[in-house]
Design a protein around this motif. Structure first.
Motif, PDB file in Angstrom:
ATOM      1  N   LEU A 164     -10.702 -53.390  87.124  1.00 29.06           N
ATOM      2  CA  LEU A 164     -11.207 -53.890  85.834  1.00 29.06           C
ATOM      3  C   LEU A 164     -10.216 -54.859  85.199  1.00 29.06           C
ATOM      4  CD1 LEU A 164     -12.809 -50.876  83.941  1.00 29.06           C
ATOM      5  CD2 LEU A 164     -13.916 -53.008  84.613  1.00 29.06           C
ATOM      6  N   TRP A 165      -8.961 -54.471  85.186  1.00 24.66           N
ATOM      7  CA  TRP A 165      -7.934 -55.297  84.566  1.00 24.66           C
ATOM      8  C   TRP A 165      -7.797 -56.617  85.316  1.00 24.66           C
ATOM      9  CZ3 TRP A 165      -3.263 -52.474  82.077  1.00 24.66           C
ATOM     10  CH2 TRP A 165      -2.531 -53.343  81.276  1.00 24.66           C
ATOM     11  N   VAL A 166      -7.774 -56.557  86.641  1.00 23.83           N
ATOM     12  CA  VAL A 166      -7.675 -57.777  87.454  1.00 23.83           C
ATOM     13  C   VAL A 166      -8.888 -58.673  87.218  1.00 23.83           C
ATOM     14  CG1 VAL A 166      -7.677 -58.668  89.820  1.00 23.83           C
ATOM     15  CG2 VAL A 166      -6.140 -56.797  89.180  1.00 23.83           C
ATOM     16  N   LEU A 167     -10.077 -58.081  87.145  1.00 20.76           N
ATOM     17  CA  LEU A 167     -11.285 -58.883  86.867  1.00 20.76           C
ATOM     18  C   LEU A 167     -11.196 -59.542  85.490  1.00 20.76           C
ATOM     19  CD1 LEU A 167     -14.119 -56.648  88.383  1.00 20.76           C
ATOM     20  CD2 LEU A 167     -13.207 -58.818  89.274  1.00 20.76           C
ATOM     21  N   HIS A 172       0.019 -58.134  71.622  1.00 17.90           N
ATOM     22  CA  HIS A 172       0.947 -57.037  71.926  1.00 17.90           C
ATOM     23  C   HIS A 172       0.316 -55.686  71.591  1.00 17.90           C
ATOM     24  CE1 HIS A 172       4.052 -59.774  73.017  1.00 17.90           C
ATOM     25  NE2 HIS A 172       4.264 -60.220  71.797  1.00 17.90           N
ATOM     26  N   PHE A 173      -0.399 -55.624  70.490  1.00 17.19           N
ATOM     27  CA  PHE A 173      -1.083 -54.380  70.128  1.00 17.19           C
ATOM     28  C   PHE A 173      -2.159 -54.033  71.163  1.00 17.19           C
ATOM     29  CE2 PHE A 173      -4.626 -52.237  67.961  1.00 17.19           C
ATOM     30  CZ  PHE A 173      -3.987 -51.048  67.624  1.00 17.19           C
ATOM     31  N   LEU A 174      -2.940 -55.030  71.572  1.00 14.62           N
ATOM     32  CA  LEU A 174      -3.970 -54.792  72.583  1.00 14.62           C
ATOM     33  C   LEU A 174      -3.355 -54.403  73.922  1.00 14.62           C
ATOM     34  CD1 LEU A 174      -6.456 -57.683  71.720  1.00 14.62           C
ATOM     35  CD2 LEU A 174      -6.723 -55.234  71.235  1.00 14.62           C
ATOM     36  N   LYS A 175      -2.212 -55.002  74.264  1.00 16.16           N
ATOM     37  CA  LYS A 175      -1.507 -54.640  75.500  1.00 16.16           C
ATOM     38  C   LYS A 175      -1.049 -53.187  75.431  1.00 16.16           C
ATOM     39  CE  LYS A 175      -0.778 -57.288  78.189  1.00 16.16           C
ATOM     40  NZ  LYS A 175      -1.738 -57.664  79.215  1.00 16.16           N
ATOM     41  N   LEU A 176      -0.591 -52.751  74.287  1.00 18.82           N
ATOM     42  CA  LEU A 176      -0.194 -51.360  74.109  1.00 18.82           C
ATOM     43  C   LEU A 176      -1.389 -50.426  74.327  1.00 18.82           C
ATOM     44  CD1 LEU A 176       2.266 -49.630  73.297  1.00 18.82           C
ATOM     45  CD2 LEU A 176       1.495 -49.842  70.929  1.00 18.82           C
ATOM     46  N   LEU A 177      -2.549 -50.802  73.782  1.00 19.74           N
ATOM     47  CA  LEU A 177      -3.763 -50.005  74.002  1.00 19.74           C
ATOM     48  C   LEU A 177      -4.138 -49.974  75.488  1.00 19.74           C
ATOM     49  CD1 LEU A 177      -5.996 -51.014  70.951  1.00 19.74           C
ATOM     50  CD2 LEU A 177      -4.684 -48.905  71.287  1.00 19.74           C
ATOM     51  N   GLN A 178      -3.957 -51.105  76.174  1.00 20.83           N
ATOM     52  CA  GLN A 178      -4.216 -51.135  77.616  1.00 20.83           C
ATOM     53  C   GLN A 178      -3.309 -50.148  78.347  1.00 20.83           C
ATOM     54  OE1 GLN A 178      -3.736 -55.426  78.409  1.00 20.83           O
ATOM     55  NE2 GLN A 178      -5.723 -55.319  79.427  1.00 20.83           N
ATOM     56  N   PHE A 179      -2.030 -50.159  78.018  1.00 27.30           N
ATOM     57  CA  PHE A 179      -1.093 -49.254  78.690  1.00 27.30           C
ATOM     58  C   PHE A 179      -1.421 -47.792  78.394  1.00 27.30           C
ATOM     59  CE2 PHE A 179       1.895 -52.977  78.849  1.00 27.30           C
ATOM     60  CZ  PHE A 179       1.840 -53.108  80.227  1.00 27.30           C
ATOM     61  N   PHE A 180      -1.766 -47.481  77.147  1.00 28.61           N
ATOM     62  CA  PHE A 180      -2.167 -46.106  76.825  1.00 28.61           C
ATOM     63  C   PHE A 180      -3.417 -45.707  77.605  1.00 28.61           C
ATOM     64  CE2 PHE A 180       0.215 -46.365  72.623  1.00 28.61           C
ATOM     65  CZ  PHE A 180       1.231 -45.534  73.066  1.00 28.61           C
ATOM     66  N   SER A 181      -4.333 -46.654  77.755  1.00 26.06           N
ATOM     67  CA  SER A 181      -5.556 -46.386  78.517  1.00 26.06           C
ATOM     68  C   SER A 181      -5.223 -46.065  79.970  1.00 26.06           C
ATOM     69  CB  SER A 181      -6.506 -47.581  78.446  1.00 26.06           C
ATOM     70  OG  SER A 181      -6.917 -47.795  77.120  1.00 26.06           O
ATOM     71  N   LEU A 182      -4.346 -46.866  80.567  1.00 22.25           N
ATOM     72  CA  LEU A 182      -3.951 -46.601  81.954  1.00 22.25           C
ATOM     73  C   LEU A 182      -3.174 -45.297  82.063  1.00 22.25           C
ATOM     74  CD1 LEU A 182      -2.899 -49.979  83.584  1.00 22.25           C
ATOM     75  CD2 LEU A 182      -5.044 -48.740  83.778  1.00 22.25           C
ATOM     76  N   PHE A 183      -2.312 -45.042  81.113  1.00 20.56           N
ATOM     77  CA  PHE A 183      -1.526 -43.810  81.138  1.00 20.56           C
ATOM     78  C   PHE A 183      -2.438 -42.586  81.098  1.00 20.56           C
ATOM     79  CE2 PHE A 183       1.014 -40.466  79.120  1.00 20.56           C
ATOM     80  CZ  PHE A 183       2.079 -40.412  80.010  1.00 20.56           C
ATOM     81  N   SER A 184      -3.546 -42.699  80.364  1.00 18.90           N
ATOM     82  CA  SER A 184      -4.455 -41.554  80.230  1.00 18.90           C
ATOM     83  C   SER A 184      -5.154 -41.183  81.543  1.00 18.90           C
ATOM     84  CB  SER A 184      -5.500 -41.830  79.138  1.00 18.90           C
ATOM     85  OG  SER A 184      -6.461 -42.766  79.592  1.00 18.90           O
ATOM     86  N   ILE A 225     -12.753 -49.240  78.664  1.00 14.34           N
ATOM     87  CA  ILE A 225     -12.870 -50.115  77.488  1.00 14.34           C
ATOM     88  C   ILE A 225     -11.484 -50.562  77.032  1.00 14.34           C
ATOM     89  CG2 ILE A 225     -13.508 -50.163  75.036  1.00 14.34           C
ATOM     90  CD1 ILE A 225     -15.902 -48.340  75.837  1.00 14.34           C
ATOM     91  N   GLY A 226     -10.535 -49.623  77.019  1.00 19.22           N
ATOM     92  CA  GLY A 226      -9.172 -49.963  76.618  1.00 19.22           C
ATOM     93  C   GLY A 226      -8.552 -51.026  77.505  1.00 19.22           C
ATOM     94  N   VAL A 227      -8.825 -50.936  78.801  1.00 20.40           N
ATOM     95  CA  VAL A 227      -8.291 -51.915  79.750  1.00 20.40           C
ATOM     96  C   VAL A 227      -8.881 -53.298  79.494  1.00 20.40           C
ATOM     97  CG1 VAL A 227      -8.413 -52.569  82.195  1.00 20.40           C
ATOM     98  CG2 VAL A 227      -7.642 -50.281  81.548  1.00 20.40           C
ATOM     99  N   LEU A 228     -10.141 -53.354  79.113  1.00 20.70           N
ATOM    100  CA  LEU A 228     -10.830 -54.641  78.934  1.00 20.70           C
ATOM    101  C   LEU A 228     -10.684 -55.242  77.532  1.00 20.70           C
ATOM    102  CD1 LEU A 228     -14.109 -53.927  80.925  1.00 20.70           C
ATOM    103  CD2 LEU A 228     -12.182 -55.377  81.608  1.00 20.70           C
ATOM    104  N   LEU A 229     -10.158 -54.491  76.586  1.00 18.55           N
ATOM    105  CA  LEU A 229     -10.096 -54.940  75.182  1.00 18.55           C
ATOM    106  C   LEU A 229      -9.553 -56.344  74.944  1.00 18.55           C
ATOM    107  CD1 LEU A 229      -9.005 -51.876  73.019  1.00 18.55           C
ATOM    108  CD2 LEU A 229     -11.076 -53.242  72.788  1.00 18.55           C
TER     109      LEU A 229
END
Length: 164
Positions: A139-142, A45-57, A7-11
């Motif tokens: 998911l991110w690429v899609l 930028h905030f959503l991108k940060l959430l994406q990175f945290f999601s991937l980091f997890s 979900i974080g990746v797709l936000l």
């Protein structure tokens, strides 16, 4: 953590879709005196940060990175920075959809690479294959492929139409 990471990746993509599809609603929501492109940049930028945290997890970092990492990440980020350099904040963050006149850019990478910012981002994601499970990169690429499709429906001749 799998579903939350997905979900974080797709936000960001529903956000981009809504702004692309209903730009006047975003302009109205931002109100007078606020630049809708600048507000979009902050939210993005905030959503991108959430994406990175999601991937980091879900990632498993190890050094050294594989050899393919360096050219992919370098060229991918070069494309991202170049697009931002040429288009500026308003051009990058849907200014044309919010009624701004954005000059049509033909300098490299435009005219050579279709959607260079998204291609650069996808290249950067591919660089991380050894650290991030395939399904999250997919998911991110899609998400990027989806938004490239949505944005491809714009008629360049109507780009400068101001919103009220």
């Amino acid at each position: 953590m799998g579903i939350a990471a997905g979900i974080g990746v797709l936000l960001p993509f529903p956000f981009y879709y809504c702004l692309w599809t209903w730009p006047q609603s975003w302009v109205d929501l931002c109100g007078r005196g606020r630049d809708p492109s600048k507000v979009m940049a902050y939210v993005s930028h905030f959503l991108k940060l959430l994406q990175f945290f999601s991937l980091f997890s879900v990632s498993s970092f190890h050094l050294p990175p594989p050899l393919f990492f360096w050219p992919l990440i370098a060229f991918g980020q070069f494309l991202n920075f170049r697009v931002y350099q040429l288009l500026g904040e308003a051009g990058t963050y849907y200014g044309v959809r919010f009624g701004k006149t954005i000059p049509w850019v033909t300098k490299f990478p435009f005219g050579v690479i279709r959607d260079p910012q998204y291609v650069g981002s996808i290249m950067s994601l591919f660089a991380c294959f050894s650290w991030i499970p395939f399904q999250y990169i997919l998911l991110w690429v899609l998400g990027y492929v989806f938004i490239m499709h949505v944005e491809s429906k714009e008629d360049p001749s109507t780009r400068a139409r101001p919103l009220h």
